[in-house]
Write a protein that holds these residues in place. Sequence first.
Motif, PDB file in Angstrom:
ATOM      1  N   ILE A 421      30.027 -24.159 -18.691  1.00  0.00           N
ATOM      2  CA  ILE A 421      28.717 -23.698 -18.470  1.00  0.00           C
ATOM      3  C   ILE A 421      27.917 -24.864 -18.217  1.00  0.00           C
ATOM      4  O   ILE A 421      27.006 -24.721 -17.391  1.00  0.00           O
ATOM      5  CB  ILE A 421      28.349 -22.902 -19.986  1.00  0.00           C
ATOM      6  CG1 ILE A 421      29.125 -21.616 -19.853  1.00  0.00           C
ATOM      7  CG2 ILE A 421      26.818 -22.500 -19.990  1.00  0.00           C
ATOM      8  CD1 ILE A 421      29.113 -21.019 -21.409  1.00  0.00           C
ATOM      9  N   MET A 422      27.896 -26.006 -18.703  1.00  0.00           N
ATOM     10  CA  MET A 422      26.961 -27.084 -18.808  1.00  0.00           C
ATOM     11  C   MET A 422      27.046 -27.897 -17.556  1.00  0.00           C
ATOM     12  O   MET A 422      26.260 -28.535 -17.018  1.00  0.00           O
ATOM     13  CB  MET A 422      26.961 -27.838 -20.158  1.00  0.00           C
ATOM     14  CG  MET A 422      26.530 -26.934 -21.301  1.00  0.00           C
ATOM     15  SD  MET A 422      24.890 -26.279 -21.108  1.00  0.00           S
ATOM     16  CE  MET A 422      24.944 -25.324 -22.644  1.00  0.00           C
ATOM     17  N   GLY A 423      28.432 -27.952 -17.211  1.00  0.00           N
ATOM     18  CA  GLY A 423      28.816 -28.723 -16.050  1.00  0.00           C
ATOM     19  C   GLY A 423      28.503 -30.476 -16.208  1.00  0.00           C
ATOM     20  O   GLY A 423      28.655 -30.725 -17.545  1.00  0.00           O
ATOM     21  N   GLY A 424      27.609 -31.073 -15.792  1.00  0.00           N
ATOM     22  CA  GLY A 424      27.191 -32.714 -16.022  1.00  0.00           C
ATOM     23  C   GLY A 424      25.988 -32.682 -17.081  1.00  0.00           C
ATOM     24  O   GLY A 424      26.245 -33.788 -17.578  1.00  0.00           O
ATOM     25  N   SER A 425      25.403 -31.854 -16.986  1.00  0.00           N
ATOM     26  CA  SER A 425      24.198 -32.216 -17.986  1.00  0.00           C
ATOM     27  C   SER A 425      23.822 -30.729 -18.949  1.00  0.00           C
ATOM     28  O   SER A 425      24.050 -29.613 -18.477  1.00  0.00           O
ATOM     29  CB  SER A 425      23.076 -32.406 -17.371  1.00  0.00           C
ATOM     30  OG  SER A 425      22.521 -31.676 -16.543  1.00  0.00           O
ATOM     31  N   PHE A 426      23.315 -31.197 -20.188  1.00  0.00           N
ATOM     32  CA  PHE A 426      23.055 -29.723 -21.076  1.00  0.00           C
ATOM     33  C   PHE A 426      21.856 -29.358 -20.719  1.00  0.00           C
ATOM     34  O   PHE A 426      20.759 -30.187 -20.473  1.00  0.00           O
ATOM     35  CB  PHE A 426      23.107 -30.333 -22.541  1.00  0.00           C
ATOM     36  CG  PHE A 426      23.110 -29.199 -23.443  1.00  0.00           C
ATOM     37  CD1 PHE A 426      24.511 -29.033 -23.950  1.00  0.00           C
ATOM     38  CD2 PHE A 426      22.202 -28.645 -24.055  1.00  0.00           C
ATOM     39  CE1 PHE A 426      24.638 -27.900 -24.896  1.00  0.00           C
ATOM     40  CE2 PHE A 426      22.229 -27.705 -24.670  1.00  0.00           C
ATOM     41  CZ  PHE A 426      23.279 -27.207 -25.459  1.00  0.00           C
ATOM     42  N   SER A 427      21.597 -28.162 -20.759  1.00  0.00           N
ATOM     43  CA  SER A 427      20.224 -27.675 -20.120  1.00  0.00           C
ATOM     44  C   SER A 427      19.838 -26.144 -21.103  1.00  0.00           C
ATOM     45  O   SER A 427      20.889 -25.851 -21.726  1.00  0.00           O
ATOM     46  CB  SER A 427      20.398 -27.209 -18.745  1.00  0.00           C
ATOM     47  OG  SER A 427      21.231 -26.042 -18.495  1.00  0.00           O
ATOM     48  N   ILE A 428      18.418 -25.907 -21.287  1.00  0.00           N
ATOM     49  CA  ILE A 428      18.338 -24.676 -21.874  1.00  0.00           C
ATOM     50  C   ILE A 428      18.926 -23.385 -21.339  1.00  0.00           C
ATOM     51  O   ILE A 428      19.304 -22.393 -22.162  1.00  0.00           O
ATOM     52  CB  ILE A 428      16.750 -24.535 -22.132  1.00  0.00           C
ATOM     53  CG1 ILE A 428      16.279 -23.477 -23.048  1.00  0.00           C
ATOM     54  CG2 ILE A 428      16.014 -24.514 -20.883  1.00  0.00           C
ATOM     55  CD1 ILE A 428      17.049 -23.322 -24.303  1.00  0.00           C
ATOM     56  N   GLY A 429      19.052 -23.345 -19.701  1.00  0.00           N
ATOM     57  CA  GLY A 429      19.567 -22.210 -19.219  1.00  0.00           C
ATOM     58  C   GLY A 429      20.863 -21.953 -19.545  1.00  0.00           C
ATOM     59  O   GLY A 429      21.339 -21.005 -19.980  1.00  0.00           O
ATOM     60  N   GLY A 430      21.719 -22.980 -19.442  1.00  0.00           N
ATOM     61  CA  GLY A 430      23.115 -23.099 -20.001  1.00  0.00           C
ATOM     62  C   GLY A 430      23.267 -22.673 -21.504  1.00  0.00           C
ATOM     63  O   GLY A 430      24.272 -21.751 -21.674  1.00  0.00           O
ATOM     64  N   PHE A 431      22.430 -23.061 -22.298  1.00  0.00           N
ATOM     65  CA  PHE A 431      22.524 -22.897 -23.705  1.00  0.00           C
ATOM     66  C   PHE A 431      22.333 -21.400 -23.992  1.00  0.00           C
ATOM     67  O   PHE A 431      23.106 -20.709 -24.670  1.00  0.00           O
ATOM     68  CB  PHE A 431      21.529 -23.731 -24.381  1.00  0.00           C
ATOM     69  CG  PHE A 431      22.024 -23.702 -26.020  1.00  0.00           C
ATOM     70  CD1 PHE A 431      22.917 -23.852 -26.640  1.00  0.00           C
ATOM     71  CD2 PHE A 431      20.669 -23.096 -26.851  1.00  0.00           C
ATOM     72  CE1 PHE A 431      23.118 -23.922 -27.819  1.00  0.00           C
ATOM     73  CE2 PHE A 431      20.709 -23.178 -28.280  1.00  0.00           C
ATOM     74  CZ  PHE A 431      22.184 -23.389 -28.691  1.00  0.00           C
ATOM     75  N   LYS A 432      21.427 -20.755 -23.138  1.00  0.00           N
ATOM     76  CA  LYS A 432      21.002 -19.315 -23.394  1.00  0.00           C
ATOM     77  C   LYS A 432      22.192 -18.576 -22.494  1.00  0.00           C
ATOM     78  O   LYS A 432      22.751 -17.334 -23.164  1.00  0.00           O
ATOM     79  CB  LYS A 432      19.760 -18.935 -22.522  1.00  0.00           C
ATOM     80  CG  LYS A 432      18.393 -19.504 -23.279  1.00  0.00           C
ATOM     81  CD  LYS A 432      17.241 -19.661 -22.405  1.00  0.00           C
ATOM     82  CE  LYS A 432      16.793 -18.064 -22.479  1.00  0.00           C
ATOM     83  NZ  LYS A 432      15.983 -17.869 -23.463  1.00  0.00           N
ATOM     84  N   LEU A 433      22.861 -19.219 -21.656  1.00  0.00           N
ATOM     85  CA  LEU A 433      23.978 -18.494 -21.171  1.00  0.00           C
ATOM     86  C   LEU A 433      25.277 -18.235 -22.362  1.00  0.00           C
ATOM     87  O   LEU A 433      25.909 -17.355 -22.475  1.00  0.00           O
ATOM     88  CB  LEU A 433      24.355 -19.012 -19.838  1.00  0.00           C
ATOM     89  CG  LEU A 433      25.908 -18.613 -18.983  1.00  0.00           C
ATOM     90  CD1 LEU A 433      25.571 -16.942 -18.685  1.00  0.00           C
ATOM     91  CD2 LEU A 433      25.877 -19.257 -17.719  1.00  0.00           C
ATOM     92  N   LEU A 434      25.071 -19.433 -22.758  1.00  0.00           N
ATOM     93  CA  LEU A 434      26.295 -19.666 -23.726  1.00  0.00           C
ATOM     94  C   LEU A 434      26.157 -18.591 -24.934  1.00  0.00           C
ATOM     95  O   LEU A 434      27.059 -18.062 -25.270  1.00  0.00           O
ATOM     96  CB  LEU A 434      26.172 -21.089 -24.380  1.00  0.00           C
ATOM     97  CG  LEU A 434      27.167 -21.300 -25.592  1.00  0.00           C
ATOM     98  CD1 LEU A 434      28.608 -21.255 -25.045  1.00  0.00           C
ATOM     99  CD2 LEU A 434      27.198 -22.505 -26.300  1.00  0.00           C
ATOM    100  N   GLY A 435      24.822 -18.402 -25.334  1.00  0.00           N
ATOM    101  CA  GLY A 435      24.562 -17.483 -26.343  1.00  0.00           C
ATOM    102  C   GLY A 435      24.832 -15.960 -25.973  1.00  0.00           C
ATOM    103  O   GLY A 435      25.367 -15.017 -26.777  1.00  0.00           O
TER     104      GLY A 435
END
Length: 461
Positions: A421-435
């Motif tokens: 989900i995050m790929g190379g960097s952690f992001s708020i968009g990726g975190f919400k998708l994880l949720g």
Amino acid sequence: MKARSWWLMISIGLGILLNPLNSSMVSVAIPGLQKEFHIDFTTASWIIFSFYIASASAQPIMGKASDLFGRRRIFLMGLWVSLAASILAPMSMSFGWIIVFRIVQSIGTSMLAAVGMALVRIHITEKQATALSVLSIFLSGAAALGPFIGGVLLDWWNWPALFWFNFPFVIAGILLAWRTIPQDDRSKPAIDGLSLRKWLSRLDAAGVLLFTTGLVALLVGLLSAIASRHLSGIDFLFGLSGLVILILFVCHESRTAFPFIPLLTLAQYPAVTRVNIQYMLVNVLYYSVFFGFPSYLQTVRQISEVHTGLLMLSLGVCSLAASPWAGKWMDKSGPRPALLTSALFMTLGSLGILLMNETSSVLWVCLALAAFGISNGLNSVGMQAALFQSSPQEIVGVASGLFNTSRYLGTILSSLLTSIIMGGSFSIGGFKLLGGILAAVALTLAYMSRQLRGHAGRKMI
């Protein structure tokens, strides 16, 4: 219990806490490791992957090895291996060497975890349930406090302190274990007369090698493609090789007399299979949260390591508080009501992640973590009760081994999910998708929990 039994229990507790402690402390270290070694999030995730892949392979084989070579010998060896890893890892000049010593550390701590409970069952004959419950506090407490301890250590020093912190536990464990753990029974020389080929067969060394090699090759190919956002020929070759080796592993396990993972047993008892799949999904969800939240707090919110550790305490404390209450509840009602309630808290926590942003209040973060903590406390007892309820008496030992393997597979998949989900960097968009994905997993677990028998399970022996 007698004083000697208490000292024996403490020496074992000091050993078995090292595995959950070292797996949990590192959850707050990933952003710092990215900066220091100039690596992306996917590469940094190997500090998690390596530990759990090694543990998944080492714990079952070390349990078998203790039957052949003696439990006291394996336990002491595990302490010395853990000490060596704690000394050598801080000297690492590259991230690759840290991974090497994390694997060594995982193997050492797996020796302790695989043998510790067996030592208690053999050598503490009075108030055994009390002894086992005390050891569970060592395990749960280490996992719960790990992120906080890691945050403090990283705030005061740097990542080598995560390894230095093991010194007092390992040294005290060596001194106490040497004096308190009885000598192994030499009246049953399990390996006398066995050839090298035969005891390697008993350990299913071929199965462990195929499982580990296949899983690592598949993950290397997949994660390399994710990090570069391009599927190269080498990535494809690694991934394909991993799949082929894992297929060979399945074929081998179905034919060998002493399987590392008894797949034929799983086929004969579908209820046990369902529980193990459910437990694997539980760990996918929990460890995605366990390792995802620290990166969100430090990378997105720019919160320090020590304050991240403090916030993560709400996860661990709620988990510890819910466990004893869950045990009493399940004695009366069986595991299904508690597991359904757990799925509800998982769903609420996942929705909490979906509604988070760069400025979400600390209270909101703590409430989401508390929801996941309560669900984990219910699951830690409920899934074991569900396993016992679904397992015929004659395969309880095999089922318990599969249960631990499912946990490690879940942790590996959680790291893989987060990295994809995050790929190379952690992001708020990726975190919400994880949720959102975790909410779907929680609803799946709710459906699976409804399939369990509703009456109270059999009493534990």
